[in-house]
Design a protein around this motif. Structure first.
Motif, PDB file in Angstrom:
ATOM      1  N   ARG A 257     -11.246 -11.242  -4.703  1.00 11.01           N
ATOM      2  CA  ARG A 257     -10.984 -10.468  -3.486  1.00 11.01           C
ATOM      3  C   ARG A 257      -9.567 -10.730  -2.981  1.00 11.01           C
ATOM      4  N   GLY A 258      -9.146 -11.997  -2.999  1.00 11.36           N
ATOM      5  CA  GLY A 258      -7.801 -12.337  -2.563  1.00 11.36           C
ATOM      6  C   GLY A 258      -6.732 -11.701  -3.435  1.00 11.36           C
TER       7      GLY A 258
ATOM      8  N   VAL B 136     -25.458  -4.393 -17.146  1.00 18.63           N
ATOM      9  CA  VAL B 136     -24.246  -3.896 -16.499  1.00 18.63           C
ATOM     10  C   VAL B 136     -23.251  -5.034 -16.270  1.00 18.63           C
ATOM     11  N   LEU B 137     -23.732  -6.167 -15.800  1.00 19.99           N
ATOM     12  CA  LEU B 137     -22.849  -7.310 -15.587  1.00 19.99           C
ATOM     13  C   LEU B 137     -22.184  -7.737 -16.886  1.00 19.99           C
ATOM     14  N   CYS B 138     -22.956  -7.770 -17.960  1.00 21.04           N
ATOM     15  CA  CYS B 138     -22.429  -8.236 -19.236  1.00 21.04           C
ATOM     16  C   CYS B 138     -21.364  -7.293 -19.775  1.00 21.04           C
ATOM     17  N   VAL B 139     -21.590  -5.999 -19.678  1.00 19.35           N
ATOM     18  CA  VAL B 139     -20.584  -5.046 -20.129  1.00 19.35           C
ATOM     19  C   VAL B 139     -19.302  -5.204 -19.321  1.00 19.35           C
ATOM     20  N   ALA B 140     -19.436  -5.252 -18.011  1.00 21.84           N
ATOM     21  CA  ALA B 140     -18.267  -5.342 -17.141  1.00 21.84           C
ATOM     22  C   ALA B 140     -17.429  -6.577 -17.455  1.00 21.84           C
TER      23      ALA B 140
ATOM     24  N   PHE C  67     -15.191  -1.067  -6.526  1.00 21.20           N
ATOM     25  CA  PHE C  67     -16.384  -1.644  -7.142  1.00 21.20           C
ATOM     26  C   PHE C  67     -16.777  -2.984  -6.520  1.00 21.20           C
ATOM     27  N   VAL C  68     -15.879  -3.588  -5.760  1.00 16.67           N
ATOM     28  CA  VAL C  68     -16.111  -4.963  -5.320  1.00 16.67           C
ATOM     29  C   VAL C  68     -17.404  -5.096  -4.527  1.00 16.67           C
TER      30      VAL C  68
ATOM     31  N   ARG D 121     -20.156   3.290  -9.759  1.00 13.47           N
ATOM     32  CA  ARG D 121     -20.827   2.702  -8.595  1.00 13.47           C
ATOM     33  C   ARG D 121     -22.284   3.140  -8.531  1.00 13.47           C
ATOM     34  N   ALA D 122     -22.544   4.389  -8.907  1.00 16.43           N
ATOM     35  CA  ALA D 122     -23.923   4.880  -8.907  1.00 16.43           C
ATOM     36  C   ALA D 122     -24.774   4.118  -9.913  1.00 16.43           C
TER      37      ALA D 122
END
Length: 214
Positions: free
Chosen positions: A87-88, A132-136, A50-51, A114-115
């Motif tokens: 990422r690290g 989407v950002l808020c849920v994640a 997902f990154v 991802r879709a």
């Protein structure tokens, strides 16, 4: 949500996403992360996929945001957290677990999530992107903030730390305030569209934990 309601838009979205929301924040796999017993290899291999899509989604939020202050907040999180710290972590954790940054196959739920990220990114619709950002982020704050264990391995402990604490709470608070600011100004179709995306993302978060537990 009725017009003139005193309920914040983000709180309404969350309440309308039950029972999936509570299932995510109280999920057995999340509890296993806290206790340090979760098998993280497959989970992190899939989550790392997902990154790139998540980074692109944050970039779309910067482009679609309606104020300079919002662009700065999203851009700061993108540069300091996702592109650097998170990422690290993935590289160190997967190396320690003997995992792969590119697994042999993507799970169906990974493909679907991802879709969804790509769908809202391409829409260039800021409220949909925020949903989407808020849920994640908010669901992860929900489970990571629960005091239900004391993981010793850095793989478990740092994953919890990445999704809890004052800085992450402030980030989630920003995303919620953005939805609360914009939601009341949407028409009925706009609110329905945001709710649909919010619900879909919440259901996918639940399925992703289910996949990790199998």
């Amino acid at each position: 949500m009725t017009e003139g309601s005193s309920t914040p838009f983000s709180a309404w979205l969350r309440s309308e996403s039950e029972p999936d929301w509570t299932a995510v924040v109280t999920h057995p796999f999340a509890a296993a992360i806290h206790s340090g017993t979760a098998d993280m290899r497959r989970y992190l291999e899939q989550d790392f996929q997902f990154v790139d899509a998540f980074t692109a989604l944050l970039g779309a939020a910067v482009a679609a945001a309606d104020t300079f202050e919002s662009r700065v907040a999203v851009g700061r999180f993108l540069g300091q957290t996702v592109a650097d710290t998170e990422r690290g972590y993935f590289h160190r954790a997967l190396d320690a677990l003997g995992g792969e940054l590119t697994p042999p196959a993507l799970e169906p739920v990974t493909i679907e999530f991802r879709a969804l990220m790509d769908e809202v990114r391409l829409s260039q619709d800021y409220p949909l992107i925020l949903a989407v950002l808020c849920v994640a982020e908010w669901t992860y704050l929900g489970w990571a903030s629960r005091t239900i264990g004391s993981a010793e391995s850095f793989v478990h402990r740092e994953w919890i730390d990445l999704h809890s604490g004052p800085e992450f709470e402030a980030w989630v608070g920003f995303l919620r305030r953005e939805l609360d600011r914009l939601g009341p100004g949407l028409d009925e179709d706009g609110r329905a569209g945001v709710l649909d995306v919010f619900r879909r993302a919440t259901a996918l978060e639940r399925r992703f934990f289910d996949m990790a537990l199998d």
